[in-house]
Design an enzyme around this catalytic site. Structure first.
Site, PDB file in Angstrom:
ATOM      1  N   SER A 146     -85.247  -1.100  73.930  1.00 52.18           N
ATOM      2  CA  SER A 146     -84.358   0.056  73.704  1.00 52.18           C
ATOM      3  C   SER A 146     -85.214   1.239  73.284  1.00 52.18           C
ATOM      4  O   SER A 146     -86.264   1.043  72.640  1.00 52.18           O
ATOM      5  CB  SER A 146     -83.372  -0.268  72.573  1.00 52.18           C
ATOM      6  N   TYR A 160     -82.303  -3.325  64.029  1.00 58.62           N
ATOM      7  CA  TYR A 160     -82.232  -3.382  65.498  1.00 58.62           C
ATOM      8  C   TYR A 160     -83.423  -2.628  66.104  1.00 58.62           C
ATOM      9  O   TYR A 160     -84.099  -3.140  67.009  1.00 58.62           O
ATOM     10  CB  TYR A 160     -80.906  -2.756  65.950  1.00 58.62           C
TER      11      TYR A 160
HETATM   12  P1  NAP Z   1     -73.248  -6.544  75.481  1.00 56.99           P
HETATM   13  O1  NAP Z   1     -72.362  -5.931  76.521  1.00 56.99           O
HETATM   14  O2  NAP Z   1     -72.723  -6.744  74.104  1.00 56.99           O
HETATM   15  O3  NAP Z   1     -73.808  -7.929  76.070  1.00 56.99           O
HETATM   16  C1  NAP Z   1     -74.650  -8.730  75.292  1.00 56.99           C
HETATM   17  C2  NAP Z   1     -74.881 -10.051  76.006  1.00 56.99           C
HETATM   18  O4  NAP Z   1     -75.781 -10.826  75.213  1.00 56.99           O
HETATM   19  C3  NAP Z   1     -73.611 -10.867  76.176  1.00 56.99           C
HETATM   20  O5  NAP Z   1     -73.614 -11.466  77.456  1.00 56.99           O
HETATM   21  C4  NAP Z   1     -73.745 -11.952  75.096  1.00 56.99           C
HETATM   22  O6  NAP Z   1     -73.106 -13.183  75.428  1.00 56.99           O
HETATM   23  C5  NAP Z   1     -75.253 -12.142  75.075  1.00 56.99           C
HETATM   24  N1  NAP Z   1     -75.750 -12.766  73.853  1.00 56.99           N
HETATM   25  C6  NAP Z   1     -75.713 -12.283  72.576  1.00 56.99           C
HETATM   26  N2  NAP Z   1     -76.271 -13.177  71.727  1.00 56.99           N
HETATM   27  C7  NAP Z   1     -76.658 -14.248  72.487  1.00 56.99           C
HETATM   28  C8  NAP Z   1     -77.263 -15.494  72.207  1.00 56.99           C
HETATM   29  N3  NAP Z   1     -77.612 -15.835  70.954  1.00 56.99           N
HETATM   30  N4  NAP Z   1     -77.497 -16.352  73.239  1.00 56.99           N
HETATM   31  C9  NAP Z   1     -77.147 -16.031  74.516  1.00 56.99           C
HETATM   32  N5  NAP Z   1     -76.570 -14.853  74.845  1.00 56.99           N
HETATM   33  C10 NAP Z   1     -76.317 -13.981  73.842  1.00 56.99           C
HETATM   34  O7  NAP Z   1     -74.569  -5.678  75.287  1.00 56.99           O
HETATM   35  P2  NAP Z   1     -75.414  -4.749  76.291  1.00 56.99           P
HETATM   36  O8  NAP Z   1     -75.167  -3.351  75.893  1.00 56.99           O
HETATM   37  O9  NAP Z   1     -75.247  -5.159  77.679  1.00 56.99           O
HETATM   38  O10 NAP Z   1     -76.860  -5.118  75.759  1.00 56.99           O
HETATM   39  C11 NAP Z   1     -77.770  -5.909  76.498  1.00 56.99           C
HETATM   40  C12 NAP Z   1     -79.178  -5.607  76.007  1.00 56.99           C
HETATM   41  O11 NAP Z   1     -79.424  -4.216  76.183  1.00 56.99           O
HETATM   42  C13 NAP Z   1     -79.378  -5.894  74.513  1.00 56.99           C
HETATM   43  O12 NAP Z   1     -80.650  -6.447  74.305  1.00 56.99           O
HETATM   44  C14 NAP Z   1     -79.295  -4.513  73.892  1.00 56.99           C
HETATM   45  O13 NAP Z   1     -80.024  -4.426  72.697  1.00 56.99           O
HETATM   46  C15 NAP Z   1     -79.920  -3.669  74.983  1.00 56.99           C
HETATM   47  N6  NAP Z   1     -79.595  -2.240  74.889  1.00 56.99           N
HETATM   48  C16 NAP Z   1     -78.313  -1.808  75.046  1.00 56.99           C
HETATM   49  C17 NAP Z   1     -78.039  -0.449  74.932  1.00 56.99           C
HETATM   50  C18 NAP Z   1     -76.638   0.124  75.091  1.00 56.99           C
HETATM   51  O14 NAP Z   1     -76.440   1.312  74.757  1.00 56.99           O
HETATM   52  N7  NAP Z   1     -75.681  -0.624  75.584  1.00 56.99           N
HETATM   53  C19 NAP Z   1     -79.077   0.447  74.659  1.00 56.99           C
HETATM   54  C20 NAP Z   1     -80.373  -0.039  74.513  1.00 56.99           C
HETATM   55  C21 NAP Z   1     -80.621  -1.389  74.637  1.00 56.99           C
HETATM   56  P3  NAP Z   1     -71.479 -13.342  75.365  1.00 56.99           P
HETATM   57  O15 NAP Z   1     -70.961 -12.567  76.547  1.00 56.99           O
HETATM   58  O16 NAP Z   1     -71.259 -14.810  75.496  1.00 56.99           O
HETATM   59  O17 NAP Z   1     -71.050 -12.773  74.054  1.00 56.99           O
END
Ligand code: NAP
Length: 251
Positions: A146, A160
């Site tokens: 990120s 984070y």
């Molecule tokens: P999200 O929509 O909340 O999805 C998170 C995913 O991670 C879900 O599929 C969840 O599974 C899975 N997960 C969480 N804990 C887990 C575990 N212990 N074992 C296996 N799976 C697990 O989040 P997102 O925004 O797509 O984020 C994905 C990545 O992008 C993360 O690393 C986040 O830090 C990074 N990121 C996001 C943003 C943003 O603005 N969205 C910005 C920068 C970086 P379930 O579906 O079963 O809950």
């Protein structure tokens, strides 16, 4: 010039958000895609169905990436179904409620650091063991970090941000370990992307509020990060390793 290779990939946290977007784009390239999740079976099943509709092979894999045994079993199940791994997106991650560090509980710190650092390192260790044995021509790891790693996320979640700093360092170190073995390692650093993560951290309007203040004037979509991920995985990025690619609208 590099040839296009069909890949056999695993996406951690592939049921929703950025992981789901990467899975669908991999499916559209005809790749085999293991979709890992931990809680939301409905979302993961939908992603598997959509990857298949897009032209790929897919299955869902319910394993907790913070648990060593789960991680080993997840890679084993993926390999029994699809055969030898050629790439992985190490994406599963969480945030927590926005607040200054002084107010953090130890339980929260452990939860965020376990998921974002320990889980990422466990998956990277297993991937590096298996990819070194893989006979695939194009072998590649993509982490999802990120831009928080360089912005610090003050008064929101410095835990984070620090966990993403660890992923940046892991990308650099592991790319140097695995480069001589022909395995590429990169990360994407998303900015403010419209996914459920903001709602889960107690701030559902965060994406629009902060995204609109970025140089491009809007939050990003998960598919825009997914495009960068599948490109880095693919043989089209054959000379790219150790890269930290910001997909952040200039943030
Ligand atoms: P999200 O929509 O909340 O999805 C998170 C995913 O991670 C879900 O599929 C969840 O599974 C899975 N997960 C969480 N804990 C887990 C575990 N212990 N074992 C296996 N799976 C697990 O989040 P997102 O925004 O797509 O984020 C994905 C990545 O992008 C993360 O690393 C986040 O830090 C990074 N990121 C996001 C943003 C943003 O603005 N969205 C910005 C920068 C970086 P379930 O579906 O079963 O809950």
């Amino acid at each position: 010039m590099s040839r296009i290779h069909l890949m056999n990939i695993l996406v951690t946290g592939g049921g929703r958000g950025i992981g789901r977007a990467a899975a669908l784009l991999g499916g559209a390239r005809g790749w085999s895609v293991g979709v890992n999740y931990v809680r939301d079976a409905t979302a993961a099943a939908q992603t598997v169905e959509d990857v298949r509709k897009a032209g790929g092979r897919s299955m869902k894999l319910k394993y907790d990436t913070t648990r060593e045994d789960d991680v080993k079993d997840m890679f084993g199940a993926h390999e029994s179904y699809f055969g030898t791994l050629s790439g992985i997106v190490i994406n599963a991650g969480i945030t927590a409620e926005s607040m200054p560090l002084a107010e953090f509980t130890t339980e929260r710190l452990k939860r965020v650091l376990d998921t974002n650092i320990l889980g990422t390192y466990l998956c990277a260790r297993e991937a590096s063991r298996r990819l070194q044995k893989s006979d695939k021509h194009n072998r590649s790891i993509v982490f999802v970090s990120s831009v928080a790693s360089k912005l610090g996320s003050p008064n929101e979640y410095v835990d984070y941000a620090g966990s993403k700093g660890a992923i940046d360092s892991l990308t650099i170190g592991l790319s140097k370990e695995l480069g001589p073995k022909g395995i590429r390692v990169n990360c994407v650093r998303p900015g403010i992307i419209r996914t459920d993560i903001h709602e889960h951290s107690g701030d559902p309007d965060r994406a629009d509020r902060l995204g609109n203040m970025s140089p491009l004037g809007r939050p990003g979509e998960a598919s825009e990060v997914g495009e960068a991920i599948v490109w880095l995985l693919s043989s089209q990025a054959s000379y790219v390793t150790g890269g930290l690619l910001d997909v952040a609208g200039g943030r």
